[in-house]
Structure formats: C-alpha cells, structure tokens
Design an enzyme around this catalytic site. Structure first.
Site, PDB file in Angstrom:
ATOM      1  CG  ASP A  94      40.884  35.932  55.339  1.00 45.74           C
ATOM      2  OD1 ASP A  94      41.166  36.010  54.057  1.00 45.74           O
ATOM      3  OD2 ASP A  94      39.842  35.876  55.838  1.00 45.74           O
ATOM      4  CG  ASP A 126      30.731  36.302  54.351  1.00 47.62           C
ATOM      5  OD1 ASP A 126      31.197  35.137  54.666  1.00 47.62           O
ATOM      6  OD2 ASP A 126      30.132  36.854  53.463  1.00 47.62           O
TER       7      ASP A 126
END
Length: 594
Positions: free
Chosen positions: A309, A533
């Site tokens: 990311d 997450d």
C-alpha cells in the site's frame, strides 16, 4: 492493511487494444479442432495425470516438456481410448472432435524454450473405464514420454467445478541450501510461524491449516526485537533454520513501516511521520539487514514483501482523482515512498539469499489502463532510487492482504452478453482484468517491457480469496443482461471491489503452491488468516492505527467503493490482532474446501 479500490474510469478503448485474459478461466469448447501452432517441436514429453476420479467424471492435469528447439506456440494432441469428454478446462484452449483432443496455448503461455515445461488441466466425463491416453503429439510431432498415473481409488463426494488447488509440476532438481535460484519457492519448504500456528490450532477446526506457511509482519520498529514478549526477527530466523533441517526453506518477511504509511487509509497507518525517512533507514531497515546478513541464516531463502500500500497510492490517490487524500499528495511531493522503497531494495538486495518482491496493489486498484502504465513507471523509479537497481527486484506481489479472486472460472474479460462487453458491467466497470492472476501476468509483461529483468516473478496472496461456501456460484450467471451474467457467475462475492476490511463471506483461498502458472512464482499466504484488517470502532492505541469507517459494518460507503456498504464484519480488533470470528468465517468459506 489494504487500501480501498482506487480507479480512474476510462472510455471503452478502440478495437485495436490488446485485452489480456486469465489463465484460470474456463476454456471455451467447440466442435472443431484448435488451429495448429506455428512452430514444430523436434522432441517432447507429456505427463498425463488423473488427479481425482468419481463414477461419472474426473480431473486431469497435463504437463508438457519441450525437449527440442524453442517454440513460440504449442498445440498438444491425443485421442481417448473410451468415451471420455472434456467438459471444462484451464490454461489452454481445448477442443474435442470424437475421441481426438487438441489443446492450444493461450496468448500468454505460448513460448516454450528447450527443456521448459508448462501445464494445463481439465475436468472430464466418462462411463465404463477411464483409460489414460499414452500417445501425444506436440505441434504434430509425436512425443516420447506419455506417463499416465493411476487415479485415486476413493472418489470425492462431488466433482470439482474449478481447477484443482495444486497444478501439476515437474519436480526440479533441488539445489543445495544457500544456492541462489531463479524462483525461491521452487523445491523449498515454507516457514510455519509458530505464533500464528498456535493461534490457528487453538481455534475449532484450525488444525486443518495450522501447518501452512504464513508471512512474518515487521510492522513497526519494535517488531524487530519482538513486541510484548513475542518473537522478534532473529527468533523467527532461528526457528526457520531448525525447520529447514538442511533442506531449502522460504521465510517471508513483510517490510512495512514506511514514513507516512498507508496514506489513503487509517486502519493501517504506521508509527513514522511523513518526513521521518532517516528513522526508517537507520532504526528500521538497517537493523533488519544486519540481522538477515548473519551467516547463520545464509542457507535460508528470505523473501521480503516490500511495503504494501505505498507506491500504488502515488498513482491513484495523490491528486487529481476522487480518491485523493492530502496525506498521499504529501508523500508524492516529498518522494519518501520512492526513497524508502529504493533504500530497502538496495540494502536488502545486497544480501545474496534475499529475494525482494514489491507490492503492486491488485486488479481492482491498478487494472485500468490509466493506472497500470503509470504504476509500472513508478515502480521502475523506486527500483532505481537510492542505489537500487532492477537487479535488486526478484518480482512483485499482488492482492496482498486483499480478497480478489485468483481466477474467475465462470466469466472472462472477452465475454459479451447480447452484444455488450462484460467490461461495461457495474462490477468490472471498464477494467481490463477480472481476477488477480490475469492482472499479475499482464503486469509482469508490462514491467519487463518497462525495464525490469525478463525473469521477473509474480506472487499472489491467496490467504483470504477463496470465496467458497453456500454463496459460491457453480456456473455462469443468467444472460438476461451483462450485470446478471457477471454478478451471477462471479466468485468474488464482495459488495464492491473497493471493499477491503474484514470482508464478510470471505474464505481461505488456494494453499501456498510453487510455480502454479506461467510467470507466477507462487501462491502465498502473506496475510495470516485470522489477523484483523482494522478495528470496527475507535480503539485508542500506541501503534499509530486509526479508525477507518471502511471497517465499520454500518458504514454506507463513499466514492471509492461506489457508495456501497462496507461489507465488514462486526466487532473487529485493531489491524494485526487476532480476530476469531473472522478466522471461523474463513474456515467455513474456504475454497477449495478444507
């Protein structure tokens, strides 16, 4: 830990644009033979393996080895001795006329060098005796090595509807530990993280996957030495040496602490501020490199997953799009993502038994042409910054900690419904890819063209993308419209491709496997199943992790996910912490089933 989908909508491209397709997509069968391949092979061998068989059907895998001159296209032929019929295939265009079968390469797997192997598979039907063929041809030339294998005697409870988990492989001659290899996963065991394994085994049914290899996340400086009494990097490496027991072993380390980390999400923000590149180098990368370089670990194959990311956010979220954030604009302006990644690649790549793989988002993030091209250029920039070169890059990884299906078996990007391309469906939304494998293979080709080495390998994180259970389709959707066709047949059951946090209905995916498809070094479990997450509500913490509404099951969404519900599970803990309810969900919906 996974940023939401970011995309730029594009108009339908002109007819001359090449559209790549996925290797796992079911082949289309016709009543005519596939056209002949363009080259002839002077020598070949074919291994035909029946992997499973039941009273009316079977699953077979075919591995081709070219023992003659290199070819740029292949066409394998054989004839069944009985009434066998091919009903579904993958990784080849398969056609059957009577007993005669031909299997032709797809667009991405036609090249077959001298000594090289490739494979494809299919499901078939039969009655009576299922005798394996022994005579094969490659591009019209008889092969000398058909090797049928006796199928199992115990039939499965039901026939498979998708390609089996483990494709055929020709076992390589394993080099001794410590030898640098092209694909670190080939012929190697995977490291079983004892901390994750113990948590998995303590769950009801968890022992079924507790012995699988998962990555070790170094998500903050303190993780190098161990957090709250947990294992640090050296402890993991010592354990890996013990598990190796003199055999090749891969241990995966997630390098994940860039300044301004995850600029487009809050749940996985990190400890370092946007300008703290110096700390990243001296307090994070340098200590990791020093430990890894210890000669005691020289026989291990150490795979590093470099900064999930980060670089993809600079393409889609750093200005000019609806998903842009001020934080991403800052990181693009200061260059610390590229500088940090380049430093990590250079420092770690200098160690002979380290294999660096850069995170490359996923098909629902970079699959659009306006994203994929700039991403490749951005990856090259990072890989040639701070002393790094493309030689420091073994490959790239897609779908890290995400949920995109490895392959979609019931529709492909070239399908049309009543004259309308599936690209125009709401789900695909003009993307060029419908699954992670087709995206990874196409991206690999683009990256090589951009300047990366031709032996580049790709990884796919399959830890949570199985999408099994009762909601899994068993065939194509209705052809009422392009949307009913895609929505009825897609195995990825998320509400929207942009949903990324603790997804309801997700399941364990394909098990870690070396060299499962052309250009793919391995399917891996980088995100350990059962680790959250992000938190579904605000939880104060000292890890720099914020509350992201995409982890809230009551959130009605934003422009990034089409203003859809988040699809997240309730009562989730901070990112990285154990989430029992999610683990049980993943077990229940595993595909292939556990």
């Amino acid at each position: 830990m996974r940023a939401p989908t970011r995309r730029r909508r594009t108009a339908l491209m002109a007819a001359g644009v090449l559209i790549a397709t996925g290797s796992g997509t079911a082949a289309a069968f016709t009543a005519t033979n596939a056209s002949a391949a363009s080259d002839a092979a002077a020598g070949c061998s074919v291994a035909y393996t029946v992997q499973s068989q039941w009273n009316v059907g079977f699953t077979a895998q075919v591995t081709i080895t070219n023992t003659g001159p290199a070819v740029t296209a292949w066409n394998v032929g054989w004839s069944f001795a009985g009434n066998q019929k091919v009903t579904q295939g993958w990784s080849a265009d398969i056609a059957q006329t009577g007993a005669a079968v031909t299997a032709k390469n797809l667009s991405y797997n036609g090249s077959l060098g001298t000594g090289a192997s490739t494979g494809f598979g299919f499901n078939g039907s039969y009655s009576g005796t299922n005798t394996s063929p022994t005579a094969f041809t490659l591009n019209g030339v008889a092969c000398n090595g058909g090797t049928p294998t006796t199928p199992p005697t115990t039939p499965p409870t039901s026939p498979p509807t998708d390609p089996p988990t483990d494709p055929p492989t020709t076992p390589p001659t394993t080099p001794p530990p410590g030898t640098r290899v092209d694909n670190p996963y080939a012929g190697a065991k995977g490291y079983v993280n004892p901390e994750w394994s113990a948590k998995a085994a303590a769950e009801p049914g968890g022992s079924r996957i507790a012995n699988q290899s998962t990555a070790v996340w170094l998500d903050r400086i303190a993780a190098i030495n161990g957090v709250n009494g947990g294992m640090g990097l050296r402890a993991h490496l010592n354990k890996a040496v013990t598990q190796a027991a003199g055999q090749p072993l891969v241990i995966e380390l997630v390098i994940y602490d860039l300044p301004g980390r995850d600029c487009a999400a809050l749940a996985s923000n990190g400890e370092l501020g946007a300008t703290e590149l110096g700390r990243y180098k001296t307090e994070y990368i340098d200590p990791i490199a020093a430990i890894i370089a210890d000669p005691a670990y020289a026989a291990l194959r150490i795979v590093t997953i470099v900064e999930p990311d980060s670089l993809p956010n600079l393409v889609t979220n750093a200005g000019g799009t609806a998903g842009s954030t001020e934080a991403c604009a800052t990181m693009k302006a200061n260059g610390n993502y590229e500088a940090g990644v380049g430093y990590a690649l250079h420092k770690l790549g200098a160690i002979s038994n380290v294999y660096n793989y850069i995170d490359a988002g996923h098909h629902g993030w970079l699959g659009w042409d306006t994203n994929m091209g700039p991403a490749a250029q951005g990856f090259l920039k990072a890989a040639t910054t701070g002393g790094a070169t493309v030689n420091d890059v073994t490959g790239f990884i897609v779908n890290t900690a995400n949920y995109g299906a490895t392959t979609e078996p019931f529709f492909k990007i070239t399908d049309n419904v009543n004259g309308t391309s599936v690209r125009q469906s709401k789900w695909v939304d003009w993307n060029y890819y419908v699954d992670e494998q087709s995206y990874a293979q196409a991206l690999r080709t683009l990256l090589v063209t951009t300047g990366f080495n031709s032996n580049l390998g790709m990884l796919i994180d399959t830890s949570r993308n199985g999408w099994g259970g009762t909601a899994r389709p068993t065939g194509p959707g209705a052809t009422t419209s392009v949307d009913t066709y895609v929505n009825g047949g897609r195995t990825d059951r998320r509400i929207h491709l942009g949903n990324w946090c603790n997804q309801s209905g997700a399941g364990i995916g394909q098990r870690p496997t070396a060299a499962p498809a052309t250009g793919i070094d391995a399917y891996v479990w980088v995100k350990p199943p059962g680790e959250s997450d992000g938190a579904s509500s605000l939880i104060p913490n000292d890890e720099g992790k914020g509350f992201d509404r995409m982890c809230d099951p009551t959130y009605t969404g934003n422009g990034r996910n089409g203003n859809s519900m988040s699809g997240a599970l309730a009562n989730s803990p901070l990112a990285g912490q154990w989430f029992s309810a999610q683990f049980q969900e993943l077990l229940k919906n595993a595909y292939p089933a556990l």
